[in-house]
Design a protein around this motif. Structure first.
Motif, PDB file in Angstrom:
ATOM      1  N   UNK A 105       3.664  27.153  12.222  1.00 59.02           N
ATOM      2  CA  UNK A 105       4.028  26.017  13.064  1.00 59.02           C
ATOM      3  C   UNK A 105       4.364  24.824  12.181  1.00 59.02           C
ATOM      4  N   UNK A 106       4.715  23.728  12.789  1.00 55.44           N
ATOM      5  CA  UNK A 106       4.969  22.475  12.079  1.00 55.44           C
ATOM      6  C   UNK A 106       4.718  21.325  13.043  1.00 55.44           C
ATOM      7  N   UNK A 107       4.523  20.144  12.505  1.00 59.24           N
ATOM      8  CA  UNK A 107       4.258  18.998  13.362  1.00 59.24           C
ATOM      9  C   UNK A 107       4.342  17.687  12.594  1.00 59.24           C
ATOM     10  N   UNK A 108       4.249  16.601  13.357  1.00 60.34           N
ATOM     11  CA  UNK A 108       4.334  15.249  12.795  1.00 60.34           C
ATOM     12  C   UNK A 108       3.009  14.528  12.969  1.00 60.34           C
ATOM     13  N   UNK A 109       2.816  13.529  12.132  1.00 63.06           N
ATOM     14  CA  UNK A 109       1.622  12.686  12.237  1.00 63.06           C
ATOM     15  C   UNK A 109       1.984  11.274  11.798  1.00 63.06           C
ATOM     16  N   UNK A 110       1.427  10.306  12.496  1.00 63.83           N
ATOM     17  CA  UNK A 110       1.546   8.919  12.063  1.00 63.83           C
ATOM     18  C   UNK A 110       0.442   8.600  11.064  1.00 63.83           C
ATOM     19  N   UNK A 111       0.770   7.804  10.060  1.00 63.67           N
ATOM     20  CA  UNK A 111      -0.170   7.565   8.959  1.00 63.67           C
ATOM     21  C   UNK A 111      -0.199   6.075   8.631  1.00 63.67           C
ATOM     22  N   UNK A 112      -1.404   5.574   8.397  1.00 59.12           N
ATOM     23  CA  UNK A 112      -1.557   4.264   7.780  1.00 59.12           C
ATOM     24  C   UNK A 112      -1.733   4.447   6.284  1.00 59.12           C
ATOM     25  N   UNK A 113      -1.020   3.692   5.476  1.00 59.82           N
ATOM     26  CA  UNK A 113      -1.029   3.921   4.029  1.00 59.82           C
ATOM     27  C   UNK A 113      -1.504   2.681   3.271  1.00 59.82           C
ATOM     28  N   UNK A 114      -2.116   2.953   2.141  1.00 53.14           N
ATOM     29  CA  UNK A 114      -2.491   1.906   1.182  1.00 53.14           C
ATOM     30  C   UNK A 114      -2.147   2.398  -0.208  1.00 53.14           C
ATOM     31  N   UNK A 115      -1.582   1.543  -1.011  1.00 50.79           N
ATOM     32  CA  UNK A 115      -1.110   1.966  -2.332  1.00 50.79           C
ATOM     33  C   UNK A 115      -1.555   0.979  -3.396  1.00 50.79           C
ATOM     34  N   UNK A 116      -1.963   1.497  -4.537  1.00 50.31           N
ATOM     35  CA  UNK A 116      -2.197   0.687  -5.729  1.00 50.31           C
ATOM     36  C   UNK A 116      -1.387   1.295  -6.865  1.00 50.31           C
ATOM     37  N   UNK A 117      -0.877   0.453  -7.734  1.00 51.79           N
ATOM     38  CA  UNK A 117      -0.063   0.951  -8.837  1.00 51.79           C
ATOM     39  C   UNK A 117       0.134  -0.106  -9.893  1.00 51.79           C
ATOM     40  N   UNK A 118       0.861   0.276 -10.920  1.00 53.20           N
ATOM     41  CA  UNK A 118       1.178  -0.641 -12.006  1.00 53.20           C
ATOM     42  C   UNK A 118       2.556  -0.275 -12.543  1.00 53.20           C
ATOM     43  N   UNK A 119       3.313  -1.287 -12.919  1.00 46.89           N
ATOM     44  CA  UNK A 119       4.630  -1.093 -13.521  1.00 46.89           C
ATOM     45  C   UNK A 119       4.718  -1.882 -14.820  1.00 46.89           C
ATOM     46  N   UNK A 120       5.504  -1.350 -15.750  1.00 49.06           N
ATOM     47  CA  UNK A 120       5.727  -2.026 -17.030  1.00 49.06           C
ATOM     48  C   UNK A 120       7.231  -2.226 -17.208  1.00 49.06           C
ATOM     49  N   UNK A 121       7.650  -3.479 -17.353  1.00 51.99           N
ATOM     50  CA  UNK A 121       9.063  -3.807 -17.536  1.00 51.99           C
ATOM     51  C   UNK A 121       9.458  -3.618 -18.996  1.00 51.99           C
TER      52      UNK A 121
END
Length: 223
Positions: free
Chosen positions: A164-180
């Motif tokens: 089978x397959x299906x959909x779900x609604x999700x609340x997301x939180x993200x942490x990260x770091x970038x280097x220029x």
């Protein structure tokens, strides 16, 4: 003729000679030193003027650090992986980030394999997972090469399972770091992040999915 007449005649003759004789002496002048004693000063050589655009040379201690280029639109691409704690499903993630200040936005998508089977049963992430979401991002250090990032948003997850397959609604939180990387003509960064998803409204076919995490790395190119 008496002696008085002789004396008077001699005096008169001497006076006449003095009056008749032209003055032959010129004006007296006194010269102290030579008029050419000191040489003329050399002509002043004027230095060429600097063009208006020429930079001024100043002490490095007073030169402000060059601010790195910050683009208001960046495309990001890199590998990603999903897990619920029972395995890993590898895939790829792509996103577009907006904003050059402390607050911005991000649209993202990720396509990964599921965690497969565990102890003979199909994992809740099935065979494949697709996540599509958006978030508001906060750059905690917008100046300088290092950018700690925090994001909060919502997403839609599609889970494909063998049966089978299906959909779900999700609340997301993200942490990260970038280097220029500090290019003069482009905003190029490398980064890594972790996104946690907490399931909200869900189809009954994938109701066993409660939470998951996405971890990935990317390269971002700004325009």
């Amino acid at each position: 003729m008496s002696w008085r007449c002789v004396v008077l005649g001699g005096v008169a003759g001497a006076l006449g000679l003095l009056v008749a004789a032209p003055a032959s002496a010129g004006e007296a002048s006194v010269t102290v030193g030579s008029p050419n004693r000191f040489a003329e000063p050399p002509a002043r050589v004027m230095a060429p003027e600097e063009p208006p655009s020429a930079p001024r040379v100043v002490d490095d201690r007073f030169v402000p650090a060059r601010e790195l280029r910050r683009s208001s639109f960046r495309l990001e691409l890199g590998p990603t992986a999903i897990t619920t704690g029972k395995g890993f499903g590898l895939g790829v993630g792509a996103s577009a980030s907006f904003g050059s200040g402390s607050v911005g936005g991000r649209l993202s998508a990720a396509w990964t394999r599921g965690e497969g089977t565990s102890n003979g049963s199909v994992a809740v992430t099935g065979d494949a997972v697709g996540q599509y979401g958006g978030e508001i991002t906060l750059d905690l250090l917008k100046r300088g090469p290092v950018h700690p990032l925090v994001g909060m948003g919502v997403a839609l997850v599609h889970v494909s399972r063998p049966d089978t397959s299906g959909f779900a609604g999700v609340g997301t939180g993200r942490i990260g770091v970038e280097y220029a990387l500090g290019f003069d003509d482009a905003d190029v960064r490398i980064g890594a992040d972790v996104t946690g998803g907490l399931i909200g409204p869900v189809d009954s076919d994938v109701k066993d999915l409660r939470a998951y995490a996405l971890a990935g790395a990317h390269i971002a190119i700004g325009f």
